[in-house]
Design an enzyme around this catalytic site. Structure first.
Site, short mmCIF file in Angstrom:
data_model
loop_
_atom_site.label_atom_id
_atom_site.label_comp_id
_atom_site.label_asym_id
_atom_site.label_seq_id
_atom_site.Cartn_x
_atom_site.Cartn_y
_atom_site.Cartn_z
N LEU A 110 71.04 37.07 31.15
CA LEU A 110 71.52 37.27 32.51
C LEU A 110 70.64 36.50 33.48
O LEU A 110 69.44 36.35 33.26
CB LEU A 110 71.50 38.76 32.88
CG LEU A 110 72.33 39.70 32.01
CD1 LEU A 110 72.12 41.15 32.45
CD2 LEU A 110 73.81 39.34 32.06
N ASP A 111 71.23 36.01 34.55
CA ASP A 111 70.46 35.33 35.58
C ASP A 111 69.44 36.29 36.19
O ASP A 111 69.63 37.52 36.17
CB ASP A 111 71.38 34.79 36.67
CG ASP A 111 72.39 33.79 36.14
OD1 ASP A 111 72.04 33.03 35.23
OD2 ASP A 111 73.54 33.80 36.63
N LYS A 112 68.38 35.75 36.76
CA LYS A 112 67.30 36.58 37.29
C LYS A 112 67.81 37.60 38.30
O LYS A 112 67.38 38.75 38.31
CB LYS A 112 66.23 35.70 37.93
CG LYS A 112 65.03 36.49 38.45
CD LYS A 112 63.94 35.57 38.98
CE LYS A 112 62.75 36.39 39.49
NZ LYS A 112 61.67 35.52 40.01
#
Length: 285
Positions: free
Chosen positions: A136-138
């Site tokens: 997942l993106d930050k």
């Protein structure tokens, strides 16, 4: 430090005549490198520790014991954050990634990421192997699946590629979506003018996002989105393309949020477990 566990899991043959080689090569489709290494290591034994002959037909109910003495991950264990585990067995764990940390470090000797915290959790249980299956993106929170041994990693990676894992997200997007449900089918490619941004591009990879509206607010809409494909930034790019970027996602034109994170959560995953063959659903409540 606790002693690393060598034996990772046990498995019962589910039909007469199956060989160890057929189980790994045909049923599980484990990678050639992994299968070769296990054969060389005599890594599949009976419960008394005696290695099996790989091409000998076995009876249903025969118990196999899998050993991975050299299967280790290089993430530095880091107790910087509590790990919220949603599901765990001897093959897989699913944990909740907060929205303000990266899934994994860019360099393996770095710390402070989700996988560093997972590695600390795994080592406390005597393990040495943990590799993320999805990422997942930050700025995105939600469920990350983590393989606990190399065969699980190979199987779940293949399931991702074959779209055998259903992934559901909840997102709050700017503006009021007119349609209650829809399908966003726009190819996604790299933006050559930006090092990390993606864009809808005729020459990009196929990307399909299905959505339905959950709630409409004065200036935003909450949607449930499911991924038919898993392109980088897919939900973010698709909703930005139709003029409704995810709130907090300023890279794609979204309005700012107080904490700087996206209003995007990986809410639910479901799949047929490749080892137990049970339909498995994991959800953030």
């Amino acid at each position: 430090m606790m002693e690393k566990l060598n034996t990772v899991f046990r498995y019962q043959i589910n039909r007469d005549g199956l060989t160890v080689e057929e189980l790994l090569r045909d049923d599980w489709k484990a990678g050639k490198k992994t299968v070769h290494q296990m054969r060389m290591d005599k890594a599949v034994t009976d419960t008394a520790g005696q290695p099996f002959e790989w091409r000998t037909p076995l009876e249903a109910g025969t118990e196999l014991v899998f050993h991975f003495k050299d299967a280790v991950s290089s993430y530095k264990p880091d107790d910087h954050a509590d790990v919220s585990v949603l599901f765990e067995d001897e093959h897989l764990l699913a944990a909740l990634k907060p929205a303000d940390i990266a899934t994994h470090p860019d360099e393996h000797d770095e710390g402070g990421t989700f996988m560093n915290a997972i590695m600390a959790y795994v080592e406390r249980s005597g393990g040495a192997y943990a590799e993320h299956i999805n990422r997942l993106d930050k700025g995105t929170a939600g469920i990350v699946l983590v393989a606990k041994h190399p065969i699980a990693k190979a199987l779940f990676d293949r399931m991702i590629e074959e779209r055998a894992i259903t992934r559901i997200y909840h997102a709050e997007v700017d503006g009021r979506l007119k349609r209650m449900r829809g399908t966003l089918q726009y190819p996604i490619g790299r933006d050559r003018h930006h090092p990390t941004r993606r864009r809808v591009s005729p020459g990009g990879q196929d990307a399909i996002t299905r959505y339905r509206v959950i709630e409409r607010n004065d200036e935003s809409t909450v949607v449930e989105a499911s991924l038919e494909t898993g392109r980088t930034h897919q939900i973010r790019v698709h909703f930005s393309h139709i003029g409704h970027p995810v709130k907090g996602d300023t890279l794609y034109g979204g309005s700012e949020t107080e904490d700087g994170n996206y209003r995007l959560v990986a809410k639910k995953v479901s799949f047929k477990h490749p080892f137990t063959e049970e339909q498995t659903t994991i959800e953030v409540i």
